[in-house]
Design a protein around this motif. Structure first.
Motif, mmCIF file in Angstrom:
data_model
loop_
_atom_site.group_PDB
_atom_site.id
_atom_site.type_symbol
_atom_site.label_atom_id
_atom_site.label_comp_id
_atom_site.label_asym_id
_atom_site.label_seq_id
_atom_site.Cartn_x
_atom_site.Cartn_y
_atom_site.Cartn_z
ATOM 1 N N PRO A 58 0.804 -1.186 -0.040
ATOM 2 C CA PRO A 58 -0.039 -0.099 -0.287
ATOM 3 C C PRO A 58 0.762 1.176 -0.084
ATOM 4 N N VAL A 59 1.993 1.201 0.609
ATOM 5 C CA VAL A 59 3.045 2.638 0.691
ATOM 6 C C VAL A 59 3.114 3.137 -0.771
ATOM 7 N N ILE A 60 3.310 1.992 -1.695
ATOM 8 C CA ILE A 60 3.580 2.536 -2.968
ATOM 9 C C ILE A 60 2.449 3.562 -3.493
ATOM 10 N N SER A 61 1.026 2.867 -3.756
ATOM 11 C CA SER A 61 0.252 3.641 -4.307
ATOM 12 C C SER A 61 -0.250 4.996 -3.165
ATOM 13 N N ALA A 62 -0.101 4.741 -2.135
ATOM 14 C CA ALA A 62 -0.186 6.001 -1.160
ATOM 15 C C ALA A 62 1.018 7.069 -1.494
ATOM 16 N N THR A 63 1.827 6.731 -2.122
ATOM 17 C CA THR A 63 2.866 7.828 -2.128
ATOM 18 C C THR A 63 3.030 8.311 -3.764
#
Length: 543
Positions: free
Chosen positions: A57-62
């Motif tokens: 999730p950290v990828i799409s959130a950034t």
């Protein structure tokens, strides 16, 4: 006609965090049944790349990523790890993703629980089915057996030593039915050589069955031993993609760091230590441990006695599960302990971590995320928090000491000093600890301990999960800290050669006791004998 379409293709993958490019034009292929070694320094982008592949999730959130990822020639864009799992991609993370309160079986079978019917199902439907715990236990035992290790299916993760946690992570991925690609992120970092051999054999067997493997490791000899190809990341770019048959450990290390390798640093340490042997350490014992026992799951200490001379670096070696990790954890009050510990002629109360810290002793734990760091806090706060609590450092007094507030400037200056000294790759002192790579988090733990200005420092597995360049930096810093400040260091490590390169003496732990204490110049065979529970005398007699 043979289909040459790769199972996985990464093409021009790019990623930015807050305007900082961490991956740039990363490209490589992976075929069915192939083992690809992925190497690079901490901060080179390996974990970020795998986070993209696994849909973290950290990828799409950034802001997502650039470039493309293809599976069997079809472009995919996983938004969650569940989508990656459904596509047959499994990942053994560098930092454990287990549920502490769950058992081995519950973690391995999570989201794949086996259920059985009962009379209530006939009336109210499948939601009333219950867990078939016997079947789940049997399936768990089968997965663990593939690894050749012995782990209690009913043991809670919170009670496991780190080695057992790692094997539980791996068993969970092996158990999946549809797995086509497995990513191993530093799988042997917490394992001894014998345990690592077991794991590497399993990885080869998985590849032979047709499963593709991405193997991320700082242990370059392991990469040479099991991989078909090796891809090097440096500063977020693919700088080398070569068949294992066309390279060697030195070339791989050079491609990663472009500077002196760890082997050369270890040799330098040994030479420097040899030169300094003439400067005899004082006979004064700063720490004496008598009949120490520690109740640490998987690392039980039964009856340990030893002394540490003021100003020396004492190494503690031993196989996993023999008790070496339990010694510092027990003395520092993290697990129930008994016996007698005398520091500077004063008996230190056991089972009281705060009191130990007040007596100028500090500890860098092997469990950096669970014990060492405040993951959601900034680096300056992480480095200075303990010193603030224990010593009252980094505080400003007002109204005659009635009010004390944080000295933000002093905290920042302290963090900047250690960021530079330890070459921590970060955007600055205000970056959150959770945003750093594993190796750089380990350096933050060292900085936190150094900030306490201890007279005796326990460091447990200080180079675990750290790349070849960073290992040399950490060893340099520990040695310099010991020699210039006179700080006594007790270093626990699974890496015998590192202990031999930096320590004045090395104690070997076997079956929860000290089997012997050797000079670092002794033959490796003598260390091996003690680790295996045999005496030096028996080896001499066998000649």
């Amino acid at each position: 006609m043979k289909d040459d379409t790769p199972l996985l293709r990464l093409q021009s993958v790019t990623k930015e965090f807050s305007g900082t490019v961490v991956l740039e034009d990363v490209t490589f292929d992976l075929h069915k049944g192939e083992i690809l070694g992925l190497v690079g320094e901490n901060g080179a982008g390996k974990t970020t790349l795998m986070s993209i592949l696994f849909g973290m999730p950290v990828i799409s959130a950034t802001g997502g990523y650039g470039g493309s990822i293809q599976i069997d020639g079809t472009e995919v864009h996983f938004k969650t790890p569940f989508e990656a799992l459904d596509a047959g991609i499994g990942m053994v993370h560098q930092e454990f993703s287990l549920i502490p309160g769950f058992t081995t079986t519950e973690n391995i079978m999570l989201n794949r629980e086996v259920t059985k019917s009962n009379i209530m199902v006939d009336i109210f439907g499948p939601r009333m089915s219950v867990l078939d715990r016997a079947a789940m236990k049997k399936r768990t035992q089968t997965a663990i057996a593939k690894l050749g290790v012995n782990i209690d299916p009913g043991m809670k993760v919170s009670e496991m030593p780190v080695g057992h946690k790692q094997f539980t992570e791996i068993a969970r991925e092996i158990d999946r039915d549809n797995v086509r690609l497995l990513v191993f992120d530093e799988p042997t970092a917490v394992l001894t050589e014998s345990e690592a051999e077991i794991l590497l054999k399993t990885v080869k067997e998985l590849a032979a069955s047709g499963i593709a493997v991405i193997f991320i490791s700082h242990r370059l000899q392991e990469v040479m031993n099991i991989c078909d190809r090796v891809v090097t990341l440096r500063d977020g770019k693919t700088v080398r993609d070569v068949a294992i048959s066309e390279t060697n450990v030195s070339d791989i290390a050079a491609s990663m760091v472009g500077r002196t390798t760890t082997a050369e640093h270890l040799k330098k340490h040994q030479e420097l230590n040899a030169l300094e042997k003439d400067q005899k350490l004082p006979d004064e014992h700063i720490l004496t441990v008598e009949h120490l026992w520690v109740d640490m799951p998987g690392e039980t200490v039964r009856d340990v006695s030893f002394s540490v001379r003021k100003g020396e670096i004492l190494g503690i070696a031993g196989l996993a599960g023999q008790g070496k990790l339990g010694i510092p954890n027990g003395i520092m009050g993290l697990f129930p302990a008994g016996g007698k510990v005398v520091f500077k002629d004063k008996e230190i109360p056991l089972n009281n971590a705060a009191e130990v810290l007040k007596n100028k002793m500090a500890f860098v734990s092997e469990d950096r995320r669970g014990v060492g760091l405040l993951l959601d806090e900034s680096l300056d706060w992480n480095m200075g928090f303990s010193a603030m609590q224990v010593n009252g450092d980094f505080l400003k007094s007002y109204f005659g000491g009635l009010i004390k507030l944080r000295d933000e400037k002093a905290l920042r200056e302290n963090a900047d000093k250690y960021i530079k000294m330890l070459e921590i790759k970060c955007t600055g002192a205000y970056q959150k600890a959770k945003e750093l790579s594993g190796g750089n988090q380990q350096k933050v733990c060292l900085a936190k301990a150094f900030s306490l200005n201890p007279e005796l420092l326990f460091v447990s597995e200080p180079t675990r999960g750290i790349d070849v360049g960073a290992k040399a930096i950490v060893l340099d810093i520990l040695r310099e800290y010991n020699r210039t400040k006179g700080t006594t260091i007790v270093m626990v490590s699974s890496e015998l050669e590192e202990l031999r390169s930096i320590c004045d003496r090395v104690a070997v732990v076997s079956a929860g006791k000290i089997a012997g204490i050797l000079q670092p110049t002794e033959e490796p065979a003598k260390f091996a004998m003690l680790m295996s529970g045999l005496s030096i005398d028996s080896m001499e007699a066998g000649k």
